[in-house]
Motif scaffolding. Sequence first.
Motif, PDB file in Angstrom:
ATOM      1  N   HIS A  76      -2.386   1.274   1.733  1.00  0.00           N
ATOM      2  CA  HIS A  76      -1.052   1.529   2.295  1.00  0.00           C
ATOM      3  C   HIS A  76      -0.213   2.470   1.432  1.00  0.00           C
ATOM      4  O   HIS A  76       0.839   2.926   1.868  1.00  0.00           O
ATOM      5  CB  HIS A  76      -0.290   0.207   2.471  1.00  0.00           C
ATOM      6  N   ALA A 112      -0.014  -7.547   2.064  1.00  0.00           N
ATOM      7  CA  ALA A 112       0.663  -6.265   1.832  1.00  0.00           C
ATOM      8  C   ALA A 112       0.403  -5.731   0.428  1.00  0.00           C
ATOM      9  O   ALA A 112       0.710  -4.582   0.127  1.00  0.00           O
ATOM     10  CB  ALA A 112       2.165  -6.428   2.052  1.00  0.00           C
ATOM     11  N   ASP A 127       7.567  -2.171   0.677  1.00  0.00           N
ATOM     12  CA  ASP A 127       6.582  -3.171   1.121  1.00  0.00           C
ATOM     13  C   ASP A 127       7.215  -4.181   2.073  1.00  0.00           C
ATOM     14  O   ASP A 127       6.644  -4.525   3.108  1.00  0.00           O
ATOM     15  CB  ASP A 127       5.989  -3.894  -0.093  1.00  0.00           C
ATOM     16  N   HIS A 170       4.332   4.233   0.156  1.00  0.00           N
ATOM     17  CA  HIS A 170       4.978   4.646  -1.104  1.00  0.00           C
ATOM     18  C   HIS A 170       4.606   6.096  -1.438  1.00  0.00           C
ATOM     19  O   HIS A 170       3.981   6.361  -2.487  1.00  0.00           O
ATOM     20  CB  HIS A 170       4.522   3.766  -2.271  1.00  0.00           C
TER      21      HIS A 170
HETATM   22 FE   LIG Z   1       2.944  -1.618  -1.792  1.00  0.00          FE
END
Ligand SMILES: [Fe+2]
Length: 484
Positions: free
Chosen positions: A223, A217, A411, A228
């Motif tokens: 991501h 992650a 996360d 975020h």
């Molecule tokens: Fe992250």
Amino acid sequence: MLEPPSVIEQLFICGYDAPMDPLRDVPLRVTQRDQIPVERYYDQEFYDLELEHFWPRVWQMACRLEEIPELGDYVEYSNVGKSVIVVRNREGGVNAFHNACRHRGVQLAQDRGNVANGFICPFHGWCYDLEGVNTFVYSPDHFRDDNIDPADLNLAPCRVETWGGMAYINHDDGAAPLRESLEPFATAMDAFNAEHMRIEWTESCLLPVNWRLALGAFLEGYHVRTTHPQIIPKGTRDKHTYKPSRPGVEYASRYAGTDDTRTQVDNFLLYLRNLHVGNRGMIDKRELAIAESLRHVELPDPATASRDFTHKIYEALMEWGRETNTPVPDFDYIVENEIPNGTWYAFPNIFLQPIFSSAPMYRVRPLGPEETLFDIYSLTTYAPGEAPPVPPTPTPMAPDDSRWPEIPAQDFSNLPKQQLGLHAGGFDYMRLAEGVEGMVSNVERMVDTYLEGAGHDHIAEKLPFASGRIGHVDMHPPGFFAAE
Ligand SMILES: [Fe+2]
Ligand code: FES
């Protein structure tokens, strides 16, 4: 009449150090570098192989040195069922011992504490000094002499080395030295003064996921846009597309979207504020205040405004460091040597995320095939004598605990769902984007390299390719990590 021992038996009797087993077949190994078999993240046999062939051979961060500043201060570091005591010795260095009394095996220390006068076993009172030497056996007359041979009563030492203000342990005496096993992470983190950072706060999360899934992650920036969105700067959120930021390649327009320098500065300050609030650190409040005090600084060229503003912050931070005697990094050196800030990873289980003179640090330890202890240390930099007392060892929290700052909470929120999703029918492998998820593949294949029984030289040669700055690491070619 007994047969004399064969040559092989003689070698065995003489303690011949046999060569390593031929390379083992690794079940579930990665054979297609951008497709990772999902069973690797829950299979008990694979996990057991890691316990046997992986964890005993890698450097593991045991503690920050500020946790054991004084003579006799110790930390018990426990991972995959092996407990090690790391203790500050009389020379100011650290010793490490397997945490077991040489009488009947009772652990000598738990958690954190001080044993300036040595260890006393709580069961029958045997004693050991800080070098692990046995100093007292109660009623030795009760024992057969050979059974309490002083040479065999000392605590079993564990290999320990220090770097970056941390003590690391390794159960493998043949592994390469710590420092070279941490490259290129160590050199970059030296530039960011990892050694001089101190713990501001620390918390732990009990994640219902495999340890490598937890790592994954944080091993890519792909991501960030979805997980975020608040740290994609205003003005670029809608049109932001991810591009890997390798040296010499323009980073995907983080501050662009406007020619107006004031807007660029405001966007950047918002980004820093969101990092600060979202991590309850990473950008310390003192650093944020210094950056915000520069809001109206003169920036004549809109084309280079964001870079110039960053350099103004660097100058102001170094000035603050000189005035307050705070060990702020030498940002001139960092700029000159093009050392990127952001998320850095050291195989297998440590991340550091410096931007200026502070950094979140993550440590990952498996508790089972589908359970992981995830420690967060928020580190920052203080003038001598100003660091707060080291907080106590945290009680692990759930990933959805409302006390987590926003960014780790985001996360953590994906991970339990991902672990469950891996068990879905018809889902055989995770597919990786070669351009942005290379590190995930490299880490998985580095683990396979240990599991197949690669020799120390091969491991030492390949380790630097499984660590580095997230976003700067390519997915290495097929066969790159394999020991054949
Ligand atoms: Fe992250
Ligand atoms: S187990 Fe430690 S003194 Fe008996």
